[in-house]
Design a protein around this motif. Sequence first.
Motif, PDB file in Angstrom:
ATOM      1  N   CYS A  13      22.142  -1.572  40.424  1.00 59.07           N
ATOM      2  CA  CYS A  13      22.448  -2.969  40.098  1.00 59.07           C
ATOM      3  C   CYS A  13      23.032  -3.655  41.326  1.00 59.07           C
ATOM      4  CB  CYS A  13      23.428  -3.033  38.937  1.00 59.07           C
ATOM      5  SG  CYS A  13      23.993  -4.711  38.588  1.00 59.07           S
TER       6      CYS A  13
ATOM      7  N   HIS B 194      24.698  -6.223  41.425  1.00 58.32           N
ATOM      8  CA  HIS B 194      25.984  -6.869  41.118  1.00 58.32           C
ATOM      9  C   HIS B 194      27.132  -5.871  41.109  1.00 58.32           C
ATOM     10  CE1 HIS B 194      23.642 -10.422  40.076  1.00 58.32           C
ATOM     11  NE2 HIS B 194      22.867  -9.612  39.372  1.00 58.32           N
ATOM     12  N   CYS B 195      26.901  -4.681  40.531  1.00 57.92           N
ATOM     13  CA  CYS B 195      28.024  -3.754  40.387  1.00 57.92           C
ATOM     14  C   CYS B 195      27.725  -2.356  40.952  1.00 57.92           C
ATOM     15  CB  CYS B 195      28.431  -3.640  38.914  1.00 57.92           C
ATOM     16  SG  CYS B 195      27.213  -2.767  37.914  1.00 57.92           S
TER      17      CYS B 195
ATOM     18  N   CYS C  23      22.052  -5.267  33.084  1.00 62.60           N
ATOM     19  CA  CYS C  23      22.814  -4.091  33.502  1.00 62.60           C
ATOM     20  C   CYS C  23      23.793  -3.709  32.403  1.00 62.60           C
ATOM     21  CB  CYS C  23      23.565  -4.396  34.795  1.00 62.60           C
ATOM     22  SG  CYS C  23      24.726  -3.101  35.262  1.00 62.60           S
TER      23      CYS C  23
ATOM     24  N   CYS D 216      27.628  -4.213  33.947  1.00 64.54           N
ATOM     25  CA  CYS D 216      28.238  -5.525  34.232  1.00 64.54           C
ATOM     26  C   CYS D 216      27.587  -6.679  33.479  1.00 64.54           C
ATOM     27  CB  CYS D 216      28.229  -5.800  35.733  1.00 64.54           C
ATOM     28  SG  CYS D 216      26.601  -6.194  36.397  1.00 64.54           S
TER      29      CYS D 216
END
Lengths: 268, 318
Positions: free
Chosen positions: A195, A197-198, B235, B238
């Motif tokens: 991911c 984002h994270c 995801c 998150c």
Amino acid sequence: MEQNNDGSLSQVRHVVLVLSGKGGVGKSTITTELALALRHAGKKVGILDVDLCGPSIPRMLCVGRPDVHQCDSGWVPVYTDAQKSLALMSIGFLLEDPDEAVVWRGPKKNAMIGQFVSDVAWGELDVLLVDTPPGTSDEHLSVLENLKKHRVDGAILVTTPQAVSTGDVRREITFCKKTGVRILGIVENMSGFVCPHCSECSNIFSKGGGEELAKLTGSMFLGSVPLDPLLSKSIEEGKDFTESFPDSATFRAISSICRTLLNSLETA
Amino acid sequence: MCLILSDCPGTQSEQAGKTSSCQGCPNQKNCASGATKAPDPAIAEIGAKLSTVKHKILVLSGKGGVGKSTFSAHLAHALANDGTKEVALLDVDICGPSIPRIMGLEGEQVHQSGSGWSPVYVEENLAVMSIGFLLSSPDDAVIWRGPKKNGMIKQFLRDVDWGDLDYLIVDTPPGTSDEHLSIVQYLSSTHVDGAVIITTPQEVALQDVRKEIRFCQKVKLPIIGVVENMSGFVCPSCKNTSQIFPPTSGGAERMCENLKLPLLGKVPLDPRIARSCDEGKSFLNEVPDSPAAKAYHSIVQSIQDYCSNRVTDEQSTD
Ligand SMILES: Nc1ncnc2c1ncn2[C@@H]1O[C@H](COP(=O)(O)OP(=O)(O)OP(=O)(O)O)[C@@H](O)[C@H]1O
Ligand SMILES: Nc1ncnc2c1ncn2[C@@H]1O[C@H](COP(=O)(O)OP(=O)(O)OP(=O)(O)O)[C@@H](O)[C@H]1O
Ligand code: SF4
Ligand SMILES: [Mg+2]
Ligand SMILES: [Mg+2]
Ligand SMILES: [Zn+2]
């Protein structure tokens, strides 16, 4: 000089097929990225795209639909760069209308592929990669029949990690054995998504199936390529991923596969 | 020799074997002799055999790996959830049959019954047929050229003991080739409700799917609608969405607008779908509350509505 029956392929050092029993696992993507990586390694590369119903390589290399010309020794491939280090010939270039469905029965496909394969003026190449449609049918048999008059070094098998895909690729291995094609190795594509984002890794299509299949069938495992949105975006836009993201894990995976492939071609 | 490719006029057409595109085709002699023009008697036999099947739905896509088999399987599960409906799933992907695994039937074999082959049953009202049931080992490859594949498809339609059915769903391989021509031809004396077209959001897939749509138009196969699969991934950690297969040209939505086709829905990427398929279970039972399961249900509802509207249409016009 030599104008015998393998004329157009006479100066091609290695011929490698990219195969998979399964659709959409990334055969065309891996073909494109390997070609780019081989070029980075200083090789002269050609791609032959024999997917009649869904030729993808022209878009992936951003060459659109050029007019192709014939010279004395056959169709002149399209070069993607001024140095003429990456040549492409797609059966898609010969279609009258790119949106038109090619609705052909096997016999006609076989005749077309037969002519097409032996009729491209490749000139001197280190490696010719052949991108194929999914399956084990007319196109594959015809391509093999015609390339074998020259020489085929072997095949790279592409799979995604999940069982639905490795199951089909297992059958492709049998196809290679029956047709006497050496398996150069297995690539696991779309393996794990990190991911952006994270940084959490999700195994959307599971993980490890390609490596297991390699073990099970005693084939070499060439490596895994992660599921990377930057790669699909780059493929969509016809950009050179190996140039845009040289620091990514995806690039490292591709160049390592490319090195292993070169080694095994040169030692064989 | 000129190699600019143009189309086969069709082996049964008046021009068969005579047009410029027939030049160099190995079948030319056969076609020009007229031998191919007579309709295959199997077409009428199949028509009679399938007259007790109310609805026939083909699942198609020009592109490989977009989720045709996954969708076909879940459409079958969802329809068979209504215990009063008889549902069958036919896999005509001869070289890459995925349905046995996805339906949890790996290793099953077909049986010969008095009236032909009997399909393999997942539930009492859910029958499955695939070439996978005729293979003896997971390593067996079916290395067949077109004509042999066509023969197999003919047998699946004519010689399988389907019985009375509410729905027959046909999963197809990628592309527009022998299997697709055959299934359409063999079903030509029956009534096919239409095709569901599966795509993923990126242009590399859409460019092939547009060809499949042309194919449907060419062979006059109605299109029930388009499903966009693998659209976006949320995801689990998150909750941000990533476009793993980015809709750079506007995705299925733009394509459907341009081609005036109904978009039946979008199914997100969900690792649990791939896992359910590997384990041969229905994702709809495994994770019923997920956004993907909801998307599936709403798409299935649209397909059911389409089929029942067609029935009323026909009754009012007949
Ligand atoms: N590692 C990856 N990460 C992200 N996207 C990928 C990756 N590999 C392939 N893709 C994307 O997945 C899609 C399918 O890939 P591709 O067209 O190369 O498959 P294929 O095996 O050639 O399909 P077909 O069977 O239809 O010929 C493409 O949109 C491609 O950009
Ligand atoms: N929405 C989804 N999320 C996650 N995985 C999915 C999703 N849809 C399909 N898959 C998985 O992607 C893979 C490809 O799907 P599937 O085999 O149904 O494609 P296909 O179009 O039938 O392929 P082929 O062209 O080879 O017949 C399978 O492993 C399946 O489980
Ligand atoms: S000769 Fe070939 S191209 Fe012409 S109708 Fe027959 S199969 Fe089609
Ligand atoms: Mg491809
Ligand atoms: Mg399938
Ligand atoms: Zn995240």
